[in-house]
Scaffold this motif. Structure first.
Motif, short mmCIF file in Angstrom:
data_model
loop_
_atom_site.label_atom_id
_atom_site.label_comp_id
_atom_site.label_asym_id
_atom_site.label_seq_id
_atom_site.Cartn_x
_atom_site.Cartn_y
_atom_site.Cartn_z
N MET A 85 11.60 -15.73 -9.89
CA MET A 85 10.50 -15.06 -10.37
C MET A 85 10.04 -14.11 -9.37
O MET A 85 9.88 -14.56 -8.26
N ILE A 86 10.09 -12.83 -9.92
CA ILE A 86 9.67 -11.66 -8.89
C ILE A 86 8.19 -11.26 -9.16
O ILE A 86 8.00 -10.68 -10.13
N GLN A 87 7.57 -11.47 -8.13
CA GLN A 87 6.06 -11.27 -8.10
C GLN A 87 5.68 -9.98 -7.48
O GLN A 87 5.94 -9.97 -6.19
N ARG A 88 5.19 -8.77 -8.17
CA ARG A 88 4.85 -7.62 -7.58
C ARG A 88 3.58 -7.93 -6.83
O ARG A 88 2.42 -8.45 -7.51
N LEU A 89 3.39 -7.50 -5.59
CA LEU A 89 1.93 -7.81 -4.84
C LEU A 89 1.08 -6.46 -5.29
O LEU A 89 1.62 -5.42 -5.67
N PRO A 90 -0.06 -6.62 -4.89
CA PRO A 90 -1.01 -5.47 -5.36
C PRO A 90 -0.86 -4.22 -4.78
O PRO A 90 -0.38 -4.39 -3.57
N LEU A 91 -0.99 -3.16 -5.41
CA LEU A 91 -0.92 -1.79 -4.67
C LEU A 91 0.68 -1.58 -4.49
O LEU A 91 0.92 -0.50 -3.81
N GLY A 92 1.53 -2.40 -5.00
CA GLY A 92 2.87 -2.09 -4.70
C GLY A 92 3.29 -2.32 -3.48
O GLY A 92 4.27 -1.60 -3.05
#
Length: 393
Positions: A85-92
Motif C-alpha cells: 500500500m503506497i501512502q503519499r505523504l502530505p505536500l507530496g
C-alpha cells in the motif's frame, strides 16, 4: 550441497551477508505486480493469506492509498506475495510503502521457507527503498512459535523499530484437537460457563452470505447500545461477503427461542482463521451465548477448513475480554504479541519523513482515544499493561 541449497544458489547470489551468517542462502526472486482480481484469485491458496492482504479489503478500507499487489516467483513458480500500500505523504514530500501482515508465504512449511521470506524482504528493499527511494514499512503477523523469525530477520537486516500497539497480544486457539482435548484445554471457569450455556436452550447456525443484513442489524443495535465509536473496518464487509467462497468470510448465529442473540463473522482462509466481528443483544450475557458461539465455531473450523489456529484478535485494553479470550485459548493455544512495525529506508531523508508521518499518526490516534474516553468512559481501557504482556512478551 543439498538439493535445496543448489536451487537457492541457482536462483541468484545471496542477497545479504547477514542472512548468510544464519545459514540462509537467500534467493533472488522475480517480482510481478498484478491486477487486483488476479491477486485475490492467486493468494486464495496461500497458507498465510489474511483479510488485510486482500485487494478487495485494501481498496475499500484505504481508498486514498494506492495498492500494488506484488507476487514473488522462484524459477517461474509463485512462492509468495505482498499487498503493498503506497501512502503519499502530505505536500507530496514522499511516499511510504506499507506491507501489513506480509510478506506472505504460499507454503509456510516448505524446507526453504525462511530463506524465501528473506528473499521477499530483499526484493521489497530493492524496489521500494533502493529504486524508488521510499520508506518501507513492514508489519509481520504474530507468530505462534516462541520466536517471531520474520521480525527477527527484519531487525537483523537493518529495519528499525517503529510503532507498536498499546495492547499487542493476540489470543490464538489450537484448532487441531478433539472435542475432549479442546474442552480440557479451556480454563476451568470458561468450561463452567460453556456447560451452563449448553443447558440454556441455545442453537447454533452456520448462515449464508445472504444473511448478512440480519447480522448488520444486530451489530448496529449493539453499537448504539454501547455508544462506542466504531473505528473498525466493518464497512468493508459487504465487499468481502461478495467474494468467491475460498476467501469469503463465514457467518455464524446463535439463537434462543428463534431470536438472534449473538453472531460472528470469521475469516477462514489459510492456516489461521481469524475472528473479525461479533455482535450480541442484551440477552446474550445471561445466556452465556458467547461461550456457546465460540465453542461451535471452533468445532466448525476444525471440521470444515485446513486452518490450524483460530486467532481471536486482541482486547483493546478491556480486562473482561482478556479473561474471556485467555480462558478460551487455554493450555493448548498461545498468547503472543504482534511485533512492532519495522521501518527501512536507503536514504536518510526518506526515513526521517516516513518516521515523522508515523509519529504524527500515533499522536492523532492517542488524541482520538482520549476523546473517545471523554465522550464515553466505558471505552477507557481497564486492562493493565502487565496483564496484556503476560504469556506472550
Amino acid at each position: 550441497m543439498s538439493a535445496i541449497a543448489e536451487r537457492l544458489v541457482d536462483a541468484g547470489d545471496a542477497a545479504h551477508s547477514g542472512a548468510q551468517s544464519k545459514g540462509l542462502l537467500v534467493p533472488k526472486l522475480e517480482t510481478r505486480i498484478v491486477s487486483g482480481a488476479e491477486w485475490d484469485r492467486t493468494i486464495a491458496g496461500f497458507d498465510e493469506v489474511c483479510q488485510e492482504q486482500l485487494y478487495v479489503f485494501s481498496v475499500n478500507r484505504w481508498p486514498s492509498v494506492s495498492p500494488e499487489p506484488m507476487l514473488f516467483l522462484l524459477h517461474g513458480e509463485v512462492v509468495g506475495g505482498s499487498m503493498m500500500m503506497i501512502q503519499r505523504l502530505p505536500l507530496g514530500l514522499g511516499r511510504i510503502a506499507v506491507s501489513k501482515w506480509g510478506p506472505m508465504l504460499k507454503d509456510r512449511i516448505r524446507a526453504d521457507a525462511q530463506a524465501l521470506h528473506a528473499g521477499m524482504v530483499e526484493a521489497l528493499i530493492a524496489d521500494y527503498a533502493d529504486r524508488r527511494g521510499q520508506m518501507l514499512s513492514v508489519l509481520p503477523r504474530a507468530s505462534t512459535e516462541p520466536v517471531n523469525h520474520e521480525y527477527a530477520h527484519l531487525v537483523e537486516r537493518g529495519f528499525r523499530r517503529g510503532s507498536q500497539l498499546l495492547f499487542p497480544n493476540r489470543y490464538i486457539v489450537n484448532l487441531r484437537l478433539t472435542d475432549a482435548e479442546q474442552r480440557k484445554s479451556f480454563a476451568q471457569k470458561w468450561r463452567y460457563h460453556l456447560n451452563k450455556s449448553e443447558k440454556a436452550g441455545l442453537t447454533f447456525e452456520h448462515a449464508s452470505a445472504e444473511a448478512l443484513p440480519e447480522f448488520e442489524a444486530l451489530y448496529a443495535a449493539m453499537t448504539d447500545r454501547k455508544q462506542f465509536s466504531d473505528h473498525s473496518a466493518y464497512d468493508t464487509m459487504p465487499a468481502l461477503m461478495a467474494m468467491d467462497a475460498d476467501l469469503r468470510p463465514e457467518l455464524f448465529f446463535v439463537r434462543h427461542g428463534g431470536e438472534l442473540v449473538a453472531g460472528a463473522i470469521i475469516f477462514k482462509g489459510g492456516d489461521r482463521a481469524v475472528y473479525l466481528y461479533g455482535a450480541t443483544n442484551d440477552k446474550a450475557l445471561p445466556l452465556r451465548a458467547g461461550y456457546f458461539l465460540h465453542w461451535h465455531v471452533i468445532r466448525w473450523l476444525r471440521d470444515n477448513t485446513s486452518a490450524e489456529w483460530y486467532d481471536l484478535g486482541g482486547t483493546d485494553g478491556f480486562q473482561g475480554l482478556h479473561q474471556f479470550k485467555k480462558g478460551m485459548v487455554g493450555d493448548a493455544g498461545v498468547i503472543v504479541p504482534v511485533p512492532p512495525v519495522a521501518n527501512y529506508a536507503s536514504r536518510k531523508l526518506a526515513f526521517l519523513l516516513g518516521a515523522g508521518a508515523f509519529a504524527a499518526r500515533d499522536v492523532f490516534h492517542a488524541l482520538q482515544r482520549k476523546l473517545d474516553g471523554w465522550r464515553n468512559p466505558k471505552t477507557r481501557p481497564t486492562q493493565a499493561r502487565s496483564a496484556s504482556e503476560e504469556a506472550g512478551q
